[in-house]
Design a protein around this motif. Sequence first.
Motif, PDB file in Angstrom:
ATOM      1  N   LYS A   6      23.980  80.533  23.442  1.00 46.76           N
ATOM      2  CA  LYS A   6      22.632  80.362  23.978  1.00 46.76           C
ATOM      3  C   LYS A   6      21.552  80.953  23.069  1.00 46.76           C
ATOM      4  O   LYS A   6      20.407  80.491  23.068  1.00 46.76           O
ATOM      5  N   PHE A   7      21.899  81.987  22.320  1.00 44.76           N
ATOM      6  CA  PHE A   7      20.887  82.709  21.543  1.00 44.76           C
ATOM      7  C   PHE A   7      21.048  82.535  20.028  1.00 44.76           C
ATOM      8  O   PHE A   7      20.320  83.169  19.259  1.00 44.76           O
ATOM      9  N   ASN A   8      21.985  81.678  19.635  1.00 44.67           N
ATOM     10  CA  ASN A   8      22.262  81.512  18.209  1.00 44.67           C
ATOM     11  C   ASN A   8      21.019  81.067  17.438  1.00 44.67           C
ATOM     12  O   ASN A   8      20.659  81.657  16.409  1.00 44.67           O
ATOM     13  N   LEU A   9      20.347  80.016  17.923  1.00 45.11           N
ATOM     14  CA  LEU A   9      19.164  79.497  17.227  1.00 45.11           C
ATOM     15  C   LEU A   9      18.022  80.505  17.242  1.00 45.11           C
ATOM     16  O   LEU A   9      17.265  80.625  16.271  1.00 45.11           O
ATOM     17  N   ILE A  10      17.890  81.238  18.354  1.00 41.71           N
ATOM     18  CA  ILE A  10      16.835  82.251  18.434  1.00 41.71           C
ATOM     19  C   ILE A  10      17.063  83.334  17.385  1.00 41.71           C
ATOM     20  O   ILE A  10      16.139  83.748  16.681  1.00 41.71           O
ATOM     21  N   SER A  11      18.316  83.753  17.271  1.00 39.90           N
ATOM     22  CA  SER A  11      18.644  84.792  16.297  1.00 39.90           C
ATOM     23  C   SER A  11      18.378  84.316  14.874  1.00 39.90           C
ATOM     24  O   SER A  11      17.805  85.049  14.053  1.00 39.90           O
TER      25      SER A  11
END
Length: 649
Positions: free
Chosen positions: A357-362
């Motif tokens: 869920k947070f891969n792209l945000i990171s």
Amino acid sequence: MSKFNSKIWVFVILLITGLVYLNSLNNELLSGMDDDMYILDNSLLKSFDLRAHFSEYIAGNYHPLTTLSYSIEYFFFGINKTAFHTTNLLLHLLNTFLVFLFVSALLKNEMVAVISAGIFALHPMHVESVSWISERKDQLYTLFYLTSLIQYLKYKSLSKMKNLLLCGGSFILSLLSKSMAVTLPLMLFAIDFYQKSHLTSRIFLSKIPFFGLSVLFGIIALKSQATGNTFYELHLNYSIFERASMLCYSIVFYMFKFLTPVNLSVYHFYPHEVGLLPKICPLIIAVASWQLWKIRKSDLGKITLLGFVIFIISLLPVLQLIPVGRAFASERYTYVAYIGLALPVAFFLNTWLNHPKFNLISISVIMIITIAFSYLSFERNEVWKSSEVLFTDLISKYPENGFGYYSRGVVYDHTNRLDLALKDYDSSILYNPNFHKSFNNRAVVRGKKGNLKGALHDCNKSIMIKPGFASAYNNRGNAKSGLGDLEGAIKDCSTAIKIDPTFTGAYNNRGSAYLSLSKFDKSLSDFQMLNKLTPNSPEVLQGIAASYQGLKTYEKSIEYFTKSLVAQPNNYIAFFGRAASNFYIENYENAIKDYDSALALNPNYTDAYVNRGMSYFKLNKMNEACESWIMGKKRGAENVDSFIKSYCK
């Protein structure tokens, strides 16, 4: 991420870092910022005398490996600013790789190590340590400091004595690069605690040599700073609570700048009054520490606690409970400390990278940080381009402090832009009328511009503010000498020498005053002392020669004029002086040769024409004598008409 891929990312980080710092390679050597003391005016620079390198203090510091590195560069490249900056950049790149190795060995997570190395490499707060040549000591001590930590981790993993010995050897090299390395034994304990090592007697005993070295080099550091007059006296009436508040404020300041590295400055000055924010910083740190303790058992909590401990340990030598400098914080002090703060950030971003869920945000956050840090560091390099640009930036950040104007005034003074220097010294005095150096430096500029009474007034003011300031007495002596008060000049120079027995300028000025008063025995004593302090200076050798000439010891006078000419072959005054001594011992042929040499260097030196004519006259060469006198008359020589009228047809 595989080991191969991690190394590719490290290479990318090194490449980006090299490009970001490319604009620093042509930055100037910074006068007024230690580059003059470490490089331009450092007598050790041209020497590979290891005994001197390892036994002398430079600018109030003991870091022989750092000064030796400058000597090596000088041997190959001379005074080459690009070479010095290139070495700094290469060391920074090497340290970036070592950060990767250290974090990888400590946390067993190469992605966290890559992100940590990237933060270290590109953080704008580190520009001061890289773009400032004099901060080579930061990079060298960090190189050996990280190497020592890596070897310690290998020792704990492999239990090989070789690694412990390498750890200790690297520690010694780090200490010889900068005394900040004294914190390493505490860092070793921090690693032990993180890895939950049992604190056995064996572990304690293995640290004893490290603590012994820290104590030894700590004592050396204190002694060296005492010799360099590095402790700046502050007129701050801080209470104990306010001092503790400012200490806590500096910690919060460093943490805040880690997250928001903007409004950077070469100095971050102590406030005259401690405001509300510093006073609540102890509470902020207490709450943050309590929260860290509460989450210490989680993975993020463990990493965050370790990072905070590394951060604090690294800053321990420069956290000032008693203010001893004009700045409560310096950006260069974060060079190792920010490795600690980078750990939880890198760990958190890596956790998000592994979460769908947070891969792209990171990834987006990492890209934003990389771009932002790269841009800010690139722009900050431009501020370190020259002393003038750097101090102009300081003025823009702290316009009412006064020290920025003083520092830029020094730059203008040294580059002979006297009107600009005078204007900046005026501004410095306006904002800080109790800073003795501003009055003293303005006195020098006023003296250069011929305003000797104004110079005298400023020296009096400087002495009134700081009665033990030797430079002000010396400069007042200069002003008095220019106004014809030679006895007063001698008295002031004597006071300067009493305050500082190694003050070369005061010996020179007093010796010159004694010469003017024909007190040749005293001028000889001063110039001989000066020759011990600054061996083989052509001006000093000339002063010795003139003193011997006044004492009618002409052979010694000729000897020292000759030594002066060996050191400075184009000195027409020395040729003229040696010619006069030759004349007095009736060696007229040599006198004529020296007068010829003086006139070849300065064809308008009228006294040389007159005296050369007298030498020809003594040899009964009337045509040559008359020719020399007439040439002198054409160039404005006085008191030559009687010779021409009496002996020339």
